[in-house]
Design an enzyme around this catalytic site. Structure first.
Site, short mmCIF file in Angstrom:
data_model
loop_
_atom_site.label_atom_id
_atom_site.label_comp_id
_atom_site.label_asym_id
_atom_site.label_seq_id
_atom_site.Cartn_x
_atom_site.Cartn_y
_atom_site.Cartn_z
CE LYS A 143 -4.01 -2.07 0.01
NZ LYS A 143 -4.90 -2.01 -1.17
CB SER A 150 -3.62 -10.54 3.35
OG SER A 150 -2.51 -9.68 3.51
#
Length: 498
Positions: free
Chosen positions: A45, A287
């Site tokens: 991100k 994740s």
């Protein structure tokens, strides 16, 4: 080749490595991972965060000094906190209360403010709160779930890095998870055009299969989902699958950028992340484990000689307080205790190895100057509460926190300051204290000339009211109700042990 210095931390974003996972490889296919934890903020991100702010500055949507706000489960918030810290923008992050504690602390450490929303409101609740705050206060809302910048930055950077890594070999499968959809849409669009033989595989939680349901997500004019997706269920994979299908994900699906959807269980995600650490030496989050579990399934059924690449979005350090680390204890295991007992010294069931210089009779020598210093400190009428402390000792911090919260005036004597060490007084004061109280531990607390005890004794005395009574008898003002649970001031590793 020697690298030139970077102008800022933001220039180090991207160019993350692709690594072969030889020990976890199953079947004849070769398994590779792209390690996005190598970004300076620890996740994929960072790419999005830097791109959103840069584009907002270029377009004029973000004004100098304007507050930035965004809804995120964590990694985008950490990336934004890093970028905004470097660029000087105030930042407010909205996230659900069940996101990991480490993520909150990291964002606040970068200087961001973190607003929590109830877990029951899920991802759509945090998004609604961010929109509400932006509209009310005139803040710049990043809109990571819908902005074209999200996919564009991955098409420009992540996809190009993948193509470069596989320039001399085929890339048969590319496997990713879905959060906002930026990585999926950006990389998949480039692979479709330049590597059409690559199959694009998307993983999602098996118990919250929004994409494979075929049920489209509806949005209102503000970009808010009109309601939570009917197939959403709570799952442990933070960063994946909020309770709605983001617009970027929906668009990628509609454009046919996905060849296969693989369901992944929470248990297999945790197991893969743990194996990744113990078998490949790679620390990654839940994740990442989920994407890897999906990639391992693809590799198992792929033909020999095929290449499978999966995305590992972030590092595992921001999951220490989650179920990913539930099997890790702070205390020694039976095996570790056995290792400790295999040699005689430096064990908890043995006395300390150092007692200090002794007289011929076996008594520890006490330095007269140190003894006089302790005497004077304990008997100082201007400072009836005295804390003998070590500067960076966690138990000393616990006592300081109690005194500060309760408004208790006290004199703190750090016996290990550089000045005292240079004068060789730190050890002498400690020996003088030990001779007086019978304990080698620090801290030690005195009230009105009388010894109270160390950290645990002080906290216990506050809990049972005897410390408050002693303070009142000495005429020392304080707030008796300031800390109803003094054990909460202990170091976290001690509380976990209890």
């Amino acid at each position: 080749m020697i690298s030139m210095p970077y102008e800022s931390i933001l220039d180090t974003i991207g160019k993350t490595p692709v690594v072969r996972l030889a020990r976890m490889q199953t079947g004849g296919a070769a398994l590779y991972a792209k390690l996005e934890a190598f970004n300076p903020g620890g996740s994929v991100k960072d790419r999005l965060a830097a791109a959103i702010i840069a584009e907002a500055e270029r377009s004029g949507a973000l004004k100098p000094g304007q507050t930035v706000v965004e809804a995120t489960s964590g990694n985008t918030g950490i990336g934004l906190a890093m970028v905004c810290a470097r660029k000087g923008y105030p930042l407010v992050i909205v996230m659900p209360e069940n996101a990991s504690i480490e993520r909150r602390k990291l964002m606040r450490f970068f200087g961001a403010r973190v607003v929590l929303t109830p877990a029951v409101e899920r991802g759509s609740g945090m998004l609604a709160k961010a929109i509400e705050l932006a509209e009310t206060h005139g803040w710049f809302l990043c809109r990571q779930f819908e902005t074209p910048v999200n996919a564009a930055v991955h098409a420009r950077t992540t996809a190009r890095e993948i193509l470069e890594a596989f320039r001399d070999r085929p890339l048969d499968y590319w496997v990713t998870g879905t959060g906002t959809g930026g990585t999926l849409a950006g990389v998949a669009s480039v692979l479709r055009r330049e590597r059409p033989q690559t199959r694009i595989v998307v993983c999602e939680p098996d118990n919250s299969a929004l994409l494979s349901s075929g049920i489209a997500q509806q949005f209102d004019e503000r970009g808010m989902p009109t309601r939570a997706h009917t197939r959403f269920r709570p799952h442990p994979i933070q960063g994946w699958s909020p309770d709605f299908i983001p617009q970027i994900v929906g668009k990628a699906m509609a454009e046919g950028l996905v060849d296969e959807i693989v369901p992944v269980s929470g248990d297999s995600a945790l197991a893969a992340a743990r194996r990744l650490a113990t078998e490949e030496g790679i620390l990654a989050g839940i994740s990442s484990g989920a994407t890897l579990a999906g990639a391992m399934e693809v590799a198992r059924r792929a033909k020999a000689g095929r290449n499978v690449l999966c995305m590992l979005p972030d590092t595992g350090e921001r999951y220490l307080s989650t179920i990913l680390f539930d099997h890790i204890t702070e205390e020694m295991s039976l095996e570790e205790e056995e290792i400790s007992r295999s040699t005689p010294g430096y064990r908890f069931d043995r006395p300390p190895s150092f007692a200090g210089p002794q007289t011929a009779a076996g008594e520890v020598r006490i330095d007269p100057a140190a003894d006089a210093f302790v005497d004077e400190a304990i008997g100082d009428p201007d400072h009836p509460v005295v804390l003998f402390s070590l500067t960076w000792c966690e138990f000393c911090w616990s006592v300081r926190k109690l005194f500060d919260r309760a408004g208790i005036p006290y004199r703190c004597i750090d016996i290990d300051t550089p000045e005292r060490q240079r004068e060789a007084m730190d050890g002498e004061i400690r020996k003088a204290l030990r001779a007086r109280v019978g304990s080698p531990t620090i801290p030690q607390v005195f009230v009105a000339g009388r010894h109270l005890g160390g950290c645990t004794e002080t906290l216990a005395a506050w809990q049972d009211g005897s410390l408050s009574a002693r303070l009142a008898a000495a005429g020392i003002a304080h707030d008796r109700d300031a800390c109803p649970d003094p054990d909460s001031l202990l170091p976290q590793w001690v509380r976990a042990k209890a």
